[in-house]
Design an enzyme around this catalytic site. Structure first.
Site, PDB file in Angstrom:
ATOM      1  N   SER B 108       1.065  -1.344  -0.199  1.00  0.00           N
ATOM      2  CA  SER B 108       0.328  -0.378  -0.322  1.00  0.00           C
ATOM      3  C   SER B 108       0.788   1.291  -0.080  1.00  0.00           C
ATOM      4  O   SER B 108       0.034   2.574  -0.317  1.00  0.00           O
ATOM      5  CB  SER B 108      -1.320  -0.118   0.773  1.00  0.00           C
ATOM      6  OG  SER B 108      -0.285   0.191   2.051  1.00  0.00           O
ATOM      7  N   LYS B 151      -6.682   4.144   8.460  1.00  0.00           N
ATOM      8  CA  LYS B 151      -5.277   5.275   7.853  1.00  0.00           C
ATOM      9  C   LYS B 151      -6.209   6.863   8.190  1.00  0.00           C
ATOM     10  O   LYS B 151      -5.589   7.705   7.722  1.00  0.00           O
ATOM     11  CB  LYS B 151      -5.256   4.678   6.654  1.00  0.00           C
ATOM     12  CG  LYS B 151      -4.245   3.703   6.228  1.00  0.00           C
ATOM     13  CD  LYS B 151      -4.336   3.083   5.002  1.00  0.00           C
ATOM     14  CE  LYS B 151      -3.656   1.473   5.255  1.00  0.00           C
ATOM     15  NZ  LYS B 151      -3.138   1.106   3.710  1.00  0.00           N
TER      16      LYS B 151
HETATM   17 CA   LIG Z   1       0.200   3.704   2.630  1.00  0.00          CA
END
Ligand SMILES: [Ca+2]
Ligand SMILES: [Ca+2]
Ligand SMILES: [Ca+2]
Ligand SMILES: [Ca+2]
Ligand SMILES: [Ca+2]
Ligand SMILES: [Ca+2]
Ligand SMILES: [Ca+2]
Ligand SMILES: [Ca+2]
Ligand SMILES: [Ca+2]
Ligand SMILES: [Ca+2]
Ligand SMILES: [Ca+2]
Ligand SMILES: [Ca+2]
Lengths: 212, 212, 212, 212, 212, 212
Positions: B108, B151
């Site tokens: 990611s 996140k």
């Molecule tokens: Ca990241």
């Protein structure tokens, strides 16, 4: 009926996936996982270099070997693709299989990798809506692979129209309910040259680079 | 209400963290850990050399592969960034992800690494108060990643104002309570070029070096 | 009787397998697995290079060592094969054993690998309908291997007509019911040179390349 | 009282340890172990070479990465230390952490390694009776580390007078009983340049060699 | 009596084994395994190259180290064998221990490997019907090894007539029933030079090549 | 009394061991094992080369690091030994610790390895009947090691007359019953230079080669 098929296939969650053939080296493969079949993409790219091969995408050893075999085959048969032998010493090759969170292994992406490299070095587009699965050998034969039923259903979900398989996987298709196969054309091959003949178009990729 | 948000986010322990954009190659990423989301920084530096890539920060294999893909993509599309192909042979690249005590893995951080390298080679500042998360591919597409809610909350705690995500992660944002999203702007992208277009400013970094 | 044999051998599922001798380096070996004997193919190919040896096919360390020994033996006895010593520095050699999903190991493919390399460098066809199994040594002797009964039955199922074995495996053939051996000719050898003398024909392969 | 301190610190078993600053590259770090804090020495040496970095002392991967980052940082900011860029290609660097029987890991020796290399390449003495602990980053920031209380007590036992810490570790010092801190001066830093400014003297080491 | 011996030794299953001394580098060693002693062969070969050492035969790390020591010793004492120092840079050396299916380890093949390399580089035949076992050191001493009784019985079964042992293994021979030792001559050595003096004949090997 | 000592030391089984100082690089170290102390030999040899360091003898990582440190120290202080800096690029160094069947590890052979290399490069004999144990550092200090009592008793059994130890191991000698120490002289050192000063004689080794 279509309804019935829908039920078996599940919702078309992969349908919206962008499958373009404008970029060199992008080819759709078919994978078998514990939760069913799936499509996967093989990508490859060239950068000026000295013939180094880089492999990424959380690949196991056997899948990495497929890439080595595909590249070696291409080198040994450069003439068939109108490639000068020196071309392989002037570029570094990178093959990547997206979705790095998922470990991938096995020999079944062999013909997909071969097609990816053939597209990359010739800078020709891969046929649209085409997927494939099959092991490759150094002498140029295509070997059958497992999980055909699951792979074909996954291809259908992803709107694939044509599938390349080893001739020896023909019997596996015969065991799938015909309704599920509607709209799919199958190409059965014996040798690797047939794969490339079917998969590569004569149209240059967008942003073509001078490789050869 | 703000109070309510405070409760969910917990005390703003990351608020005081210095996020500067004066240095080339420093980009804020978003990570997902077992105890919630967190921000992380990708740093990179150039030293005269022959194109070696060094990776540090207690990184797993998949995360290392992201760096390899990002650099390869940059090489293959050097023209887009007004970079001479030779530039990659004249410098060694080092990518580091701080907080070495914590093991890190997964794909990611891909777009974060790409942005870091783009800033490094162009010596342009990265936009302030910007964070991002998304997997990259060799053909230039951005893929969705997991842990979006955690996140985003971590980004907010760290005073991030803008976030770049894959278009296919848009649905994950739709599932977050709107109050928690106040003050955040989202950029949804499909391809890697869009990431760089959004993230890089036209302002040179401090202590700019002549790379190209 | 044939019927009886059929029963023991099981259905001839390998019969349709294409065994061609047109391509350089393709040799039929015999393997022993937990579910019985099997045939396997050793393939090899040459590409312009500097003498690198690449091994693929999910091979264990001992099987890889066989390939190293076979190539070293060929180098040390280049004269016997009318090969110039320099030839080994001008080509990269790739040896592959298909069916990458199956791990393979052990020293018994040694004479098969030797024959493959001898065919590759001389560009001579391997005798048709021939299979072989035996360990090789650096001094040129052939050593006996295990699983002979299962290997011979597998060879028969695959329509093999001639088999090369180490002289010390002769006693293992004596223990197999004669009916099962009908149509099979055995060549018992002591040294590696005999293997190549029996296995290589004087006919050039198709698409012969200039190696020497 | 002194007596009380003695009790907590235990007998001064490290007091007699020779801490000299005559040799280039010797710097005192602070480590945290399961049985409490300890001091450790980072040593480094230069031999004519081509820029190879050797790391010894039973170091884990994260600690090795600290050394790589420190050297890379020094290279990227050679000008700040009046070092010619070429200097890094003319010497091999060896970093050693004594007491090889004890495995060591973690990022907290980062600023100690940086100081060691800065002393080594400038051939300047490190300040006497100084110890330090802190993680380094590629962009030049110092990050806080754990085990501060144990490390500070160990420093005191070893007659350390000054300690460099990350500014964000200031709060950890606030939690230590003031009596235990008597005779210790703390330097809180934000960036790596400050560490070197505090730690390096302007006095040449004994047996200075011409590095630059 | 002979009958009694037969009973203890078991049937002479190794008797027919061809032990020739015509080929350079083939030397008979003695191994100890869980099912008793055994003989083994060390083989070696030279091919034009740059001094690379290749080791095959399913060897453990300690056994590989013996080969490295043997070659290093030969290099350091090239003069004793009338070898020019340059000779070691002009050839690649391959040492193989047959029967790849059996893992092998330990230092006891040291003197066998030394003798093999001495025969290889001098192209002199090894004495017939000779076997040996002993560890080697870099300074040229021979060290005692274990399993002497089993090894000696295995040598006898294989029709060995002379055996080289370390002087410190003399006591182990004293503990073997004299009947079992009939027909065997023992050479007890202290240093590696004695081994080569005893083992190498002055007769050139068949198909001698010009090494030096 | 002598009788009492005998009882504690056990039979003098190592007495007959040849300890010669004629060969360059052979030095007696002291090891601690689970069954008591033991002596060990460090051997080293030079062959024309490019500075490669080879380590054999079934050594663990920490023991290998000791060899790297010893060689690096020698390089960095070449002048002290009247060695030209270029000498290290003209020879390959091999360090071996005999008795390959026993795994060995730990830092305590450091001063033994240093002495071995010093003898090797200067071609001076090591003092007779001398043994040593101690860790080395890159800055030139000698560190204390464990197992002193067992090591000293083993040295005595092997007829060692002088022992070099780190000054900080003096207290361990104080705890040994004086009777056991009869006939032994101890040298306590702080720095590595002292070790070499004590251990190396001014007499050339037999068969001296021209190194420098
Ligand atoms: Ca990241
Ligand atoms: Ca998928
Ligand atoms: Ca596939
Ligand atoms: Ca954090
Ligand atoms: Ca098969
Ligand atoms: Ca076989
Ligand atoms: Ca300590
Ligand atoms: Ca520290
Ligand atoms: Ca045997
Ligand atoms: Ca042996
Ligand atoms: Ca011993
Ligand atoms: Ca020792």
């Amino acid at each position: 009926t279509a309804e019935e098929v829908e039920k078996v296939l599940g919702p078309g969650r992969e349908k919206d996936r962008s499958i373009t053939n404008e970029v060199a080296g992008v080819v759709t493969g078919l994978a078998w996982t514990q939760v069913g079949g799936d499509i996967l993409f093989i990508e490859s790219s060239l950068t000026p270099g000295k013939g180094k091969l880089t492999l990424t995408g959380n690949l196991g050893d056997v899948m990495k070997e497929s890439a080595v075999i595909a590249l070696e085959y291409l080198k040994a048969h450069a003439k068939w693709f109108d490639l000068k032998p020196e071309v392989f010493d002037k570029w570094n090759v990178h093959i990547h299989v997206p979705e790095g969170a998922t470990p991938k292994d096995g020999p079944s992406a062999g013909i997909t990798m071969l097609t990816s490299l053939a597209s990359l070095f010739t800078q020709k587009r891969v046929k649209k809506d085409l997927a494939m699965t099959g092991e490759i050998t150094l002498r140029g034969e295509v070997l059958p692979v497992g999980g055909i039923k699951e792979k074909v259903l996954a291809a259908k979900r992803a709107n694939i129209k044509e599938i390349i398989l080893c001739e020896k996987n023909k019997k596996d298709i015969g065991e799938i309910k015909p309704d599920y196969l509607k709209g799919l054309t199958f190409h059965y091959v014996r040798i690797m040259k047939e794969v490339v003949d079917i998969a590569l178009t004569k149209v240059d990729v967008k942003d073509k680079i001078t490789v050869n």
